[in-house]
Write a protein that holds these residues in place. Structure first.
Motif, PDB file in Angstrom:
ATOM      1  N   ARG A  26       0.770  -1.280  -0.113  1.00 25.12           N
ATOM      2  CA  ARG A  26      -0.012   0.023   0.120  1.00 25.12           C
ATOM      3  C   ARG A  26       0.849   1.292  -0.140  1.00 25.12           C
ATOM      4  O   ARG A  26       0.751   1.937  -0.690  1.00 25.12           O
ATOM      5  N   ARG A  30       0.486   3.925  -3.222  1.00 23.99           N
ATOM      6  CA  ARG A  30       0.151   5.163  -3.132  1.00 23.99           C
ATOM      7  C   ARG A  30       1.079   6.052  -3.219  1.00 23.99           C
ATOM      8  O   ARG A  30       1.102   7.356  -3.740  1.00 23.99           O
ATOM      9  N   ASP A 282      -5.513  -3.479 -11.858  1.00 27.97           N
ATOM     10  CA  ASP A 282      -5.014  -2.218 -11.212  1.00 27.97           C
ATOM     11  C   ASP A 282      -5.113  -1.155 -12.295  1.00 27.97           C
ATOM     12  O   ASP A 282      -5.371  -1.308 -13.634  1.00 27.97           O
ATOM     13  N   PHE A 317     -18.487  -4.004  -2.571  1.00 33.32           N
ATOM     14  CA  PHE A 317     -17.353  -4.807  -1.818  1.00 33.32           C
ATOM     15  C   PHE A 317     -18.054  -5.850  -1.005  1.00 33.32           C
ATOM     16  O   PHE A 317     -17.602  -6.538  -0.137  1.00 33.32           O
ATOM     17  N   SER A 320     -16.494  -9.212  -0.315  1.00 37.96           N
ATOM     18  CA  SER A 320     -15.272  -9.405   0.036  1.00 37.96           C
ATOM     19  C   SER A 320     -15.203  -9.611   1.744  1.00 37.96           C
ATOM     20  O   SER A 320     -15.599  -8.388   2.478  1.00 37.96           O
ATOM     21  N   MET A 323     -12.576  -6.741   3.362  1.00 37.72           N
ATOM     22  CA  MET A 323     -13.219  -5.562   3.384  1.00 37.72           C
ATOM     23  C   MET A 323     -14.220  -5.418   4.262  1.00 37.72           C
ATOM     24  O   MET A 323     -14.328  -4.286   4.914  1.00 37.72           O
ATOM     25  N   GLU A 326     -13.025  -5.228   7.860  1.00 41.91           N
ATOM     26  CA  GLU A 326     -12.108  -4.108   8.072  1.00 41.91           C
ATOM     27  C   GLU A 326     -12.918  -2.726   8.372  1.00 41.91           C
ATOM     28  O   GLU A 326     -12.906  -1.865   9.267  1.00 41.91           O
ATOM     29  N   GLY A 345     -14.909  -5.293  -4.544  1.00 39.81           N
ATOM     30  CA  GLY A 345     -14.314  -4.317  -4.038  1.00 39.81           C
ATOM     31  C   GLY A 345     -12.993  -4.017  -4.654  1.00 39.81           C
ATOM     32  O   GLY A 345     -12.200  -3.089  -4.537  1.00 39.81           O
ATOM     33  N   ASP A 346     -12.797  -4.645  -5.980  1.00 42.84           N
ATOM     34  CA  ASP A 346     -11.493  -4.634  -6.922  1.00 42.84           C
ATOM     35  C   ASP A 346     -11.409  -2.938  -7.346  1.00 42.84           C
ATOM     36  O   ASP A 346     -10.103  -2.450  -6.976  1.00 42.84           O
ATOM     37  N   ARG A 349     -10.445  -0.744  -4.196  1.00 41.68           N
ATOM     38  CA  ARG A 349      -9.072  -1.135  -3.662  1.00 41.68           C
ATOM     39  C   ARG A 349      -7.935  -0.463  -4.773  1.00 41.68           C
ATOM     40  O   ARG A 349      -7.002   0.169  -4.309  1.00 41.68           O
ATOM     41  N   GLU A 352      -8.137   3.394  -4.216  1.00 46.01           N
ATOM     42  CA  GLU A 352      -7.387   3.487  -2.869  1.00 46.01           C
ATOM     43  C   GLU A 352      -6.100   3.717  -3.229  1.00 46.01           C
ATOM     44  O   GLU A 352      -5.299   4.671  -2.602  1.00 46.01           O
ATOM     45  N   ARG A 353      -5.521   2.696  -3.724  1.00 45.18           N
ATOM     46  CA  ARG A 353      -3.888   2.678  -4.183  1.00 45.18           C
ATOM     47  C   ARG A 353      -3.552   3.759  -5.139  1.00 45.18           C
ATOM     48  O   ARG A 353      -2.430   4.067  -4.982  1.00 45.18           O
TER      49      ARG A 353
END
Length: 601
Positions: A26, A30, A282, A317, A320, A323, A326, A345-346, A349, A352-353
């Motif tokens: 992460r 990021r 990604d 998500f 997941s 997730m 979390e 949630g792909d 995420r 977020e990255r």
């Protein structure tokens, strides 16, 4: 490029060299995004990148649900080249599984039906429902663009819509609320317009019985068919539609099947490729800008470049476990949702990255659900019809059973403690209730499947006390609760929770029951208890976006070229739910907004 789910894979090119490994996944991902460097998942992790193929379009859309397909249709009609990449082997996502109510104030369908809506009424109502959880600019963008989106879809696809007359806003007493409703649903669609793609349509959550053509608005009356003449009339109309369609050789679709099918047909007509079985790996970030996506297609990592922008409509998500653990309250899991199985949630995420801030991750489009074997059942009419109550682990009522479904689950979580368990809760009914009303797809008088009892989702007993013993609640408390409620039913006034006071409460009620169509005593044995858990239609948290559907960082800056819509973004409804279709209406609208913003350049 040919319009097909099996478009040929581009030829392999020389892979990019891997980046130097960093301290953590992460942090590195990021950090690379914020520093403005090129970022693709496999390289950023320091692993050798496999040989990959490459393609390029103006716009790449991630997800072939309602948000993604509306975005793609808008983009192509604005003159842009578009591809849709979809993780699942089918298209339609959760939208295809749904009843497909769509909440869009002031759209041309409801105005033509005489609904006295105005922009001022809609703005006042939405502001009251949502509060300050969501910026006013986003609320205004939804209200301003929603009607145009509906008109656009009807003019650029085979989809047509029907007013869901009588399905009130969920808080019709609020300023600007509509007691007769604002929601629309898809009209009947002939599935033959999809050709071979019909076989790739995600199946519905509850299939329509063979030979019938059923609209979402029909279910209210089908539930009452054994006790209400209009229920028989609606049943006959459903059969007549099915018979007429069969005589014409059609493959009739309604509800979510029609919505997803109609949008897909629009993409077929416009020549937009939809790549199924193509999961997102990604986002590609170059100098702080989203410039494409890395996907896996036919076993090959493929870099799909986006000259103008990437729109993420990949869903939430809900499937997941990591997730949900979390971000959401316990107890929670992946077994109580009816969202599409591919929603893990792909896209969230990946955003977020890339530096996206996240909103509303703790929340979902909740609703009371019965954990039946195989798949949970999301309760709508069943908990509103007269002759039932919801009780907690102490055998006490704790909520208006007819309240909006999201509100009921919020109460379950808010009040759930070891000394006063509210998860699971229990829906209690008597045989009089069973003699009169459809339950899920089980006709009145017919027995429930043995598997329901064997799974522990349903219990049955000759007395209230024996039922209490079976479900582990205090016998005296449950008897007292039933007796008190029976008194309310006789007077027609629920002094504890005001069930039936709101017009919304009465939508799924029985108009033949007096004095309150939501209230009837529980008196005829045997008695039944259904385990109630916090189900959902999907999660409602995701990437933070602005009024133009652009993805934002925590400091409010825009990640250039990156857009999100639907359940991959934080919901414009905040923690609430304005009316039937508050998921799909905004999802489609912000997909439309995102594509128009990209086209405007």
């Amino acid at each position: 490029m040919p319009e097909s789910s099996t478009d040929p894979t581009p030829q392999p090119i020389t892979p990019e060299p891997p980046a130097v490994p960093g301290p953590s996944r992460r942090t590195l991902l990021r950090g690379a995004a914020l520093a403005g460097g090129a970022l693709v998942a496999g390289a950023a992790l320091g692993r050798p990148s496999p040989a990959h193929a490459e393609a390029e379009y103006d716009v790449v859309v991630v997800g072939a649900g309602a948000a993604g397909m509306t975005a793609a249709l808008t983009a192509v009609k604005r003159g842009l080249s578009v591809v849709v990449v979809e993780k699942a082997p089918v298209f339609g996502g959760s939208a295809a599984r749904s009843g497909a109510g769509i909440w869009i104030p002031n759209n041309e369908v409801i105005l033509a039906a005489g609904v006295p809506d105005t922009p001022a009424k809609a703005a006042a109502y939405l502001a009251r429902v949502v509060g300050d959880t969501v910026p006013a600019a986003r609320q205004q963008a939804f209200l301003a663009n929603g009607p145009a989106m509906i008109s656009f879809v009807m003019r650029n696809s085979p989809l047509r819509f029907r007013f869901m007359e009588g399905y009130s806003d969920y808080y019709p007493e609020f300023p600007g609320g509509m007691p007769n409703g604002r929601s629309v649903e898809p009209d009947q669609l002939d599935g033959r317009v999809l050709g071979a793609e019909l076989a790739r349509l995600n199946p519905s959550y509850i299939p329509t019985p063979a030979g019938l053509v059923v609209f979402s608005a029909d279910y209210k009356w089908l539930t009452l068919a054994a006790v209400n003449p209009k229920g028989l009339e609606v049943s006959a109309a459903c059969l007549a539609r099915g018979t007429a369609a069969a005589l014409r050789g059609e493959k009739p679709l309604t509800m979510g099947q029609a919505l997803a099918g109609g949008l897909r047909a629009g993409l077929l007509q416009a020549g937009v490729p939809v790549w199924l079985d193509t999961p997102l790996v990604d986002l590609r970030i170059d100098n702080g800008r989203a410039t494409g996506v890395l996907v896996t297609r036919e076993g090959t990592q493929t870099l799909v470049k986006a000259r103008r922008g990437v729109i993420v409509g990949s869903g939430g998500f809900e499937h997941s476990a990591a997730m949900r653990a979390e971000f959401q309250r316990q107890p929670i899991g992946t077994d109580w949702t009816v969202g599409a199985a591919s929603n893990t949630g792909d896209g969230i995420r990946a955003g977020e990255r890339a530096g996206a801030a996240l909103d509303l991750m703790e929340d979902s489009w909740w609703g009371p659900a019965i954990p039946l074997p195989g798949e949970p059942y999301f309760c709508l009419a069943e908990r509103t019809l007269p002759g039932c109550i919801l009780v907690n682990g102490k055998g006490e009522r704790f909520v208006n059973e007819g309240a909006p479904y999201s509100d009921v689950v919020h109460v379950m979580y808010d009040r759930n403690t070891p000394s006063s368990p509210h998860i699971p809760a229990w829906l209690i009914v008597d045989q009089n209730y069973r003699n009169k009303y459809l339950f899920k797809d089980i006709a009145p008088l017919l027995p429930f499947p043995d598997s329901w009892y064997d799974s522990g989702a349903v219990f049955k007993a000759a007395t209230v006390e024996l039922l209490a013993q079976k479900i582990g609640v205090p016998q005296a408390a449950l008897r007292a609760t039933v007796s008190r409620f029976n008194g309310f039913a006789l007077t027609g006034s629920d002094a504890d929770f005001h069930r039936g006071d709101s017009i919304y409460d009465r939508y799924y009620a029985d108009p033949f029951v007096r004095p309150n169509p939501c209230l009837a005593p529980l008196w005829l044995p045997p008695f039944y208890a259904f385990k109630i858990v916090p189900g959902d239609l999907g999660t409602k948290g995701g990437m933070r976006t602005d009024a133009r559907a652009r993805v934002l960082r925590a400091d409010g800056s825009v990640i250039a070229g990156l857009y999100a819509a639907g359940n991959a973004s934080g919901a414009v409804m905040g923690h609430s739910y304005a009316g039937a279709g508050s998921t799909l209406g905004p999802a489609m609208t912000f997909g439309y907004v995102a594509a128009n913003d990209i086209a405007a350049g």
